[in-house]
Scaffold this motif. Sequence first.
Motif, short mmCIF file in Angstrom:
data_model
loop_
_atom_site.label_atom_id
_atom_site.label_comp_id
_atom_site.label_asym_id
_atom_site.label_seq_id
_atom_site.Cartn_x
_atom_site.Cartn_y
_atom_site.Cartn_z
N ARG A 166 -60.58 -119.05 -30.90
CA ARG A 166 -59.77 -117.89 -30.54
C ARG A 166 -60.64 -116.65 -30.53
NH1 ARG A 166 -54.70 -117.27 -34.01
NH2 ARG A 166 -53.70 -116.69 -32.06
N CYS A 171 -52.86 -116.29 -22.21
CA CYS A 171 -53.53 -117.25 -23.10
C CYS A 171 -53.24 -116.94 -24.57
CB CYS A 171 -55.03 -117.23 -22.84
SG CYS A 171 -55.49 -117.66 -21.15
N ALA A 191 -52.54 -118.80 -26.99
CA ALA A 191 -53.13 -119.74 -27.93
C ALA A 191 -54.60 -119.46 -28.17
CB ALA A 191 -52.95 -121.17 -27.43
N SER A 192 -55.24 -118.75 -27.23
CA SER A 192 -56.67 -118.46 -27.33
C SER A 192 -56.97 -117.04 -27.76
CB SER A 192 -57.34 -118.69 -25.96
OG SER A 192 -57.13 -120.00 -25.49
N SER A 228 -56.18 -113.93 -30.10
CA SER A 228 -55.55 -113.59 -31.37
C SER A 228 -55.03 -112.15 -31.40
CB SER A 228 -56.54 -113.78 -32.51
OG SER A 228 -57.66 -112.93 -32.35
#
Length: 278
Positions: free
Chosen positions: A84, A104, A106-107, A109
């Motif tokens: 991340r 994105c 999930a990638s 933060s």
Amino acid sequence: MAVSVKGAELFYSTRGKGPTCLVLSAIGTKPYERQTPPELSDRLRLVYVDLRGSGRSTGEPTDLTFDTLADELEAIRGDLGVERVAVLGHSILGMLAIEYGRRCPASVSHVIAVGTPPSGDLARLSAEAGRFFEQDASEERKRILRDNLAKLPPGASLVQTLFAQTPMRFFDARFDAAPLFAEADFKPGLLKHIMGTLAPAWDVTFESTALRVPIFIAQGRYDYTGPYVLWEGIAAKLANATLQIFEQSGHQPFFEEPDQFAVALTDWMNGQRHGGAA
């Protein structure tokens, strides 16, 4: 460092240690390497990214879409070998940082948007910024701006015009900004595409329920190009946004108030339940 993507070779440089934060650039990485303070790279691993068609990166800038951007930043994240990242975009590039986070989650933060307007309607932004400058700026600041603009030669370049606008861009109305951009690599194609094609229809509140990544909105009190007042009532509409005003800054609080910016940003990142960058 470089990573190959479809139709382009993307270059990036790194500095510092800690959680990884991509710093987007459309004018070459050197100006941002110079302006982001050691106080920040003591806390974060900063990865300065030349977007496609800018700086050392190749590729046709008009091929850049928000989806392409996300794919290309994902390729850089993969090349870095981290799960991340945080992403920082300054000025209109904050729009790109936000859209990467939207696509994105999930990638990504954390998203950091510095001096970024909440919409890409630049004509309306310019009109509202001008009104705020007339209402809020001191007479001395207005006089310095008038004098600077009067000294511009016929056919002044974009860079000359930006420097003349120092009273609108810096807390110190007489600041000499030229050394900060001494190694800038201005390639007008990318900025023209971003501002003329991607920005006009963009608004941060568009599909705001899909924007779940924590966003740190950093605004300088004396930024008259994208004034903080544009964000009034908007940050509260977003799922997880924090608006921070830096009282002795203009358009670049990471440079003008380095200690305060580094502490405020990293304290905010550490306080987010969404999780830190890798």
